[in-house]
Structure formats: structure tokens, C-alpha cells
Design a protein around this motif. Sequence first.
Motif, PDB file in Angstrom:
ATOM      1  N   ILE A  69       0.831  -1.207   0.000  1.00 23.02           N
ATOM      2  CA  ILE A  69       0.000   0.000   0.000  1.00 23.02           C
ATOM      3  C   ILE A  69       0.863   1.253   0.000  1.00 23.02           C
ATOM      4  O   ILE A  69       0.581   2.227  -0.711  1.00 23.02           O
ATOM      5  CB  ILE A  69      -0.950  -0.012   1.219  1.00 23.02           C
ATOM      6  CG1 ILE A  69      -1.951  -1.161   1.080  1.00 23.02           C
ATOM      7  CG2 ILE A  69      -1.676   1.319   1.346  1.00 23.02           C
ATOM      8  CD1 ILE A  69      -2.869  -1.339   2.280  1.00 23.02           C
ATOM      9  N   VAL A  72      -7.276  -0.584  -3.697  1.00 24.90           N
ATOM     10  CA  VAL A  72      -7.088  -0.643  -2.239  1.00 24.90           C
ATOM     11  C   VAL A  72      -8.212   0.114  -1.536  1.00 24.90           C
ATOM     12  O   VAL A  72      -8.775  -0.356  -0.533  1.00 24.90           O
ATOM     13  CB  VAL A  72      -5.719  -0.068  -1.836  1.00 24.90           C
ATOM     14  CG1 VAL A  72      -5.610   0.038  -0.318  1.00 24.90           C
ATOM     15  CG2 VAL A  72      -4.602  -0.950  -2.378  1.00 24.90           C
ATOM     16  N   ILE A 118      -7.920  -7.290  -2.560  1.00 23.44           N
ATOM     17  CA  ILE A 118      -7.139  -6.437  -3.462  1.00 23.44           C
ATOM     18  C   ILE A 118      -6.742  -7.201  -4.716  1.00 23.44           C
ATOM     19  O   ILE A 118      -6.834  -6.687  -5.840  1.00 23.44           O
ATOM     20  CB  ILE A 118      -5.891  -5.897  -2.740  1.00 23.44           C
ATOM     21  CG1 ILE A 118      -6.302  -4.930  -1.632  1.00 23.44           C
ATOM     22  CG2 ILE A 118      -4.943  -5.214  -3.720  1.00 23.44           C
ATOM     23  CD1 ILE A 118      -5.149  -4.470  -0.747  1.00 23.44           C
TER      24      ILE A 118
END
Length: 304
Positions: A26, A68, A85
Motif C-alpha cells: 500500500i 485498495v 485487493i
Amino acid sequence: MSNSLALKVRDPWSLVPSLGNLDAYITAINRVPLLTAEEEKDYATRLKEKGDVEAAGRLVLSHLRLVVSISRQYLGYGLPQGDLIQEGNVGLMKAVKRFDPDQNVRLVSYAMHWIKAEIHEYILKNWRMVKVATTKAQRKLFFNLRSMKHALKEGAENQQRASLTESEIARVAEELNVKREEVLEMETRLSGGDVALEPQTDDDGETFAPIAYLADDTQEPTRVIESRSRDRLASDGLQQALEVLDPRSRRIVEERWLKVNDDGSGGMTLHELAAEYGVSAERIRQIEVAAMKKMRKAMVAETA
């Protein structure tokens, strides 16, 4: 590496770690700059007209943060965010493949549908409690009941009350175009917890779990009907099948397959029957085969 250079490296995917380390993943994709409208259209045109794989990769890479963000909306179903995801990324790639830059729509708006659709399918196939939502309306109910219930509770005087009131149930059913009973059933399923069927212990002591007192499936109605049907075929069906045979064929079948003497031995052999009827043993075998086929046909007709 600076943001301005992030999409100019030879292999931009080298900037993205695997989903095994979700935090690092992320953090990395949040550093990838968004494309301008002109850049997005240029890459999309190259993909559409020339099948440029590198252009497709750039479009996907710049929208990974969108996946995300959407995945966070589905964390309440108990599935790993990494898996959500991953499935959302599949939807993003499908969107990029089908995206038409001439429609004057940004990819972010177009891709949201494909990302959500892929995540929805994954949840429906893998949600651990129960397989639900077989119709379009039920799917809408499945994915909206939680948020609608929360919104209704925010305006209610008693926010601690867990279940929906009759008026709230009616409102949800009307807005989502489903039956009141379907709202009640879905609420029950969503609010229920997981129950282990097998004992969750390694001890040698006697342990009971729900699987130990589940109903015997031999008493399930369809099993009972099948059993009764087999019993009927073994008695009445067999008798009716024998009646379609001529006397000689019937006696041969009965002697060869149905007769049991007091000592446990069977009936007459092929040679014994051949001697009695004055034909060869092979001829008796042929009559027996033909008789069995005729009986099978009669029994099939009986069950039809």
C-alpha cells in the motif's frame, strides 16, 4: 525514487512489492503518481490501436490505489484484504482492456464497476458462513444491508438495538426491491456467527461438536423415497418383469439367478438346462441374455 520518475523507469512494476507484505504494498502504490487526463488518453489509445502492453501496465499501475480504497469497503465479510485487493486488481485489468478513450470518460469512473464486480464475485464464492444471493436483487441486498442498517440506526433513538424494526424492514425491502422475508433471512445470516462442525481440540477425551448430533441423512425425504423405490423394484418390479417372459425363458432366469436351495446352493447349471430342453449350453446362455435384456427394458418402463 521521486514521484516524477516513478512511471518513467523501464519496469514500473518493480516498484510494487508483493501482496505478501500488505503495508509495504500500500505504501508503494501510494507513491505512484496519478496520470493526467492527457497521459491517460495517450496510453489508452496506444493500447487500443497497437495493443501496447506497456501502456496497459502504466494504466493499471496508476490505478492500484483505487483498488485498495474500494477493498476497504468489504472488510466486514471476514476475508483477507490482500485477497480482496488481488481480485480487485483482476477487475481493474479487465476494465483497462475494455476501456475506450474516445468516450471522454476517465478510467477511474469506468474501472470502479469492474473492480467491485470482481470483488463481489469473490465474496459470494468464498464467504465462510453460507452461500447466499442467487438473484440480482438478493445480491444487492447482501452488499447493502449492512450499510443501510447502520444508516437507519444512526437516526434511531435506541441505537443499541441490534435488530431491525418492522418499519425498517419494510423500508429496506422497498428500496432494494426484495421481499420482506428475504430481508429478515439475510439479516439473520449476516448477524450469525461461525460454528465449527468438528471438535476443536487435540485432547483424547470425549468431545462433542454439532457434527455429532446432525440429523441422519438416511432419513432425509429424498433418500427415503429412493429407498422405497428400490425396495419396490426388488419385489413388485421384478415380478412384473418376469411376467413379460415366455415360460421357458422365465424358468431359465429363475433357475440361474433366483433359485436358492436349502443347502445354500443355486439352481440348475447351463448344461443341466441344456440337457432338459435338448439344446446346447450356448443356446441356453443366449436365451438367458435375451431374457435379461427384456426384463431390464420392462423395469425401466416401470420406473419412467
